[in-house]
Design a protein around this motif. Structure first.
Motif, mmCIF file in Angstrom:
data_model
loop_
_atom_site.group_PDB
_atom_site.id
_atom_site.type_symbol
_atom_site.label_atom_id
_atom_site.label_comp_id
_atom_site.label_asym_id
_atom_site.label_seq_id
_atom_site.Cartn_x
_atom_site.Cartn_y
_atom_site.Cartn_z
ATOM 1 N N GLU A 80 0.853 -1.186 0.000
ATOM 2 C CA GLU A 80 0.000 0.000 0.000
ATOM 3 C C GLU A 80 0.888 1.234 0.000
ATOM 4 O O GLU A 80 1.817 1.358 0.786
ATOM 5 C CB GLU A 80 -0.869 -0.003 1.258
ATOM 6 C CG GLU A 80 -1.772 1.195 1.371
ATOM 7 C CD GLU A 80 -2.578 1.187 2.657
ATOM 8 O OE1 GLU A 80 -3.320 2.155 2.873
ATOM 9 O OE2 GLU A 80 -2.453 0.240 3.442
ATOM 10 N N TYR A 81 0.592 2.178 -0.878
ATOM 11 C CA TYR A 81 1.357 3.415 -0.971
ATOM 12 C C TYR A 81 0.617 4.497 -0.201
ATOM 13 O O TYR A 81 -0.577 4.712 -0.394
ATOM 14 C CB TYR A 81 1.532 3.845 -2.431
ATOM 15 C CG TYR A 81 2.206 5.184 -2.561
ATOM 16 C CD1 TYR A 81 3.564 5.324 -2.333
ATOM 17 C CD2 TYR A 81 1.478 6.321 -2.877
ATOM 18 C CE1 TYR A 81 4.181 6.551 -2.430
ATOM 19 C CE2 TYR A 81 2.084 7.555 -2.975
ATOM 20 C CZ TYR A 81 3.439 7.668 -2.755
ATOM 21 O OH TYR A 81 4.039 8.888 -2.843
ATOM 22 N N ILE A 82 1.349 5.177 0.696
ATOM 23 C CA ILE A 82 0.768 6.265 1.481
ATOM 24 C C ILE A 82 1.490 7.545 1.081
ATOM 25 O O ILE A 82 2.706 7.643 1.203
ATOM 26 C CB ILE A 82 0.935 6.013 2.993
ATOM 27 C CG1 ILE A 82 0.230 4.709 3.367
ATOM 28 C CG2 ILE A 82 0.416 7.179 3.793
ATOM 29 C CD1 ILE A 82 0.458 4.301 4.794
ATOM 30 N N SER A 83 0.734 8.522 0.616
ATOM 31 C CA SER A 83 1.345 9.794 0.211
ATOM 32 C C SER A 83 1.729 10.585 1.461
ATOM 33 O O SER A 83 1.113 10.430 2.522
ATOM 34 C CB SER A 83 0.375 10.595 -0.656
ATOM 35 O OG SER A 83 -0.736 10.983 0.101
ATOM 36 N N PRO A 84 2.724 11.444 1.374
ATOM 37 C CA PRO A 84 3.155 12.218 2.544
ATOM 38 C C PRO A 84 2.055 13.128 3.093
ATOM 39 O O PRO A 84 2.018 13.404 4.289
ATOM 40 C CB PRO A 84 4.323 13.053 2.019
ATOM 41 C CG PRO A 84 4.800 12.342 0.800
ATOM 42 C CD PRO A 84 3.605 11.646 0.235
ATOM 43 N N GLU A 85 1.121 13.577 2.236
ATOM 44 C CA GLU A 85 0.048 14.447 2.713
ATOM 45 C C GLU A 85 -0.906 13.689 3.637
ATOM 46 O O GLU A 85 -1.440 14.239 4.598
ATOM 47 C CB GLU A 85 -0.762 15.033 1.545
ATOM 48 C CG GLU A 85 0.037 15.918 0.606
ATOM 49 C CD GLU A 85 0.757 15.116 -0.470
ATOM 50 O OE1 GLU A 85 0.317 14.001 -0.817
ATOM 51 O OE2 GLU A 85 1.786 15.613 -0.946
ATOM 52 N N ASN A 86 -1.108 12.404 3.361
ATOM 53 C CA ASN A 86 -2.051 11.613 4.137
ATOM 54 C C ASN A 86 -1.383 10.850 5.289
ATOM 55 O O ASN A 86 -2.075 10.210 6.072
ATOM 56 C CB ASN A 86 -2.757 10.601 3.229
ATOM 57 C CG ASN A 86 -3.595 11.290 2.168
ATOM 58 O OD1 ASN A 86 -4.056 12.401 2.373
ATOM 59 N ND2 ASN A 86 -3.768 10.630 1.033
ATOM 60 N N ALA A 87 -0.093 10.918 5.395
ATOM 61 C CA ALA A 87 0.616 10.123 6.404
ATOM 62 C C ALA A 87 0.231 10.524 7.814
ATOM 63 O O ALA A 87 0.008 9.649 8.671
ATOM 64 C CB ALA A 87 2.128 10.283 6.209
ATOM 65 N N SER A 88 0.106 11.822 8.095
ATOM 66 C CA SER A 88 -0.222 12.223 9.462
ATOM 67 C C SER A 88 -1.678 11.859 9.800
ATOM 68 O O SER A 88 -1.980 11.459 10.924
ATOM 69 C CB SER A 88 -0.015 13.743 9.632
ATOM 70 O OG SER A 88 -0.844 14.449 8.730
ATOM 71 N N ARG A 89 -2.583 11.951 8.805
ATOM 72 C CA ARG A 89 -3.979 11.569 9.056
ATOM 73 C C ARG A 89 -4.103 10.080 9.286
ATOM 74 O O ARG A 89 -4.812 9.627 10.196
ATOM 75 C CB ARG A 89 -4.825 11.972 7.833
ATOM 76 C CG ARG A 89 -6.313 11.728 8.022
ATOM 77 C CD ARG A 89 -7.125 12.273 6.861
ATOM 78 N NE ARG A 89 -6.642 11.857 5.553
ATOM 79 C CZ ARG A 89 -6.950 10.708 4.949
ATOM 80 N NH1 ARG A 89 -7.734 9.831 5.568
ATOM 81 N NH2 ARG A 89 -6.469 10.395 3.773
ATOM 82 N N ILE A 90 -3.376 9.282 8.556
ATOM 83 C CA ILE A 90 -3.436 7.815 8.721
ATOM 84 C C ILE A 90 -2.782 7.420 10.063
ATOM 85 O O ILE A 90 -3.282 6.536 10.766
ATOM 86 C CB ILE A 90 -2.734 7.121 7.540
ATOM 87 C CG1 ILE A 90 -3.558 7.360 6.269
ATOM 88 C CG2 ILE A 90 -2.545 5.633 7.801
ATOM 89 C CD1 ILE A 90 -2.895 6.871 5.002
#
Length: 114
Positions: A99-109
């Protein structure tokens, strides 16, 4: 011969003149010795700097050697080859399972995981 004696008998060097000549000779010798000592120190410092530069170059070369050796040992293909030689039971991960997690969504995840 009388003319010769008459001509040079009037030219006598005084004691104070001899003292000044001795003082001047001493100062000149002292200046020469000081120059030689300082020049020797300057040459020694230049040799030390050259030796240090050679040691730095040697360290840089050694660093590059170990960096390239480390990168060749830790590359993905080298690790796979070593695992295959060791008959490891580790299997490659299926690319569809990653699964690829973009840096923008990393803190939300990361916040959702807590």
């Amino acid at each position: 011969m009388k003319r010769f004696k008459q001509r040079f008998t009037g030219h006598q060097i005084s004691v104070s003149m001899i003292m000044w000549l001795i003082a001047f000779a001493s100062l000149t010798c002292g200046a020469g010795i000081t120059y030689a000592v300082l020049k020797n120190d300057q040459i020694q410092v230049a040799r030390d700097i050259k030796q240090m530069n050679e040691e730095i170059a040697s360290c840089e070369l050694t660093k590059e050697y170990y960096r390239s050796k480390t990168s060749s040992l830790t590359s993905r293909w080298a690790i796979r080859d070593r695992l295959a030689q060791d008959k490891s039971d580790l299997q490659p991960i299926d690319p569809s399972a990653v699964e690829y997690i973009s840096p923008e969504n990393a803190s939300r995840i990361a916040a959702a995981g807590n």
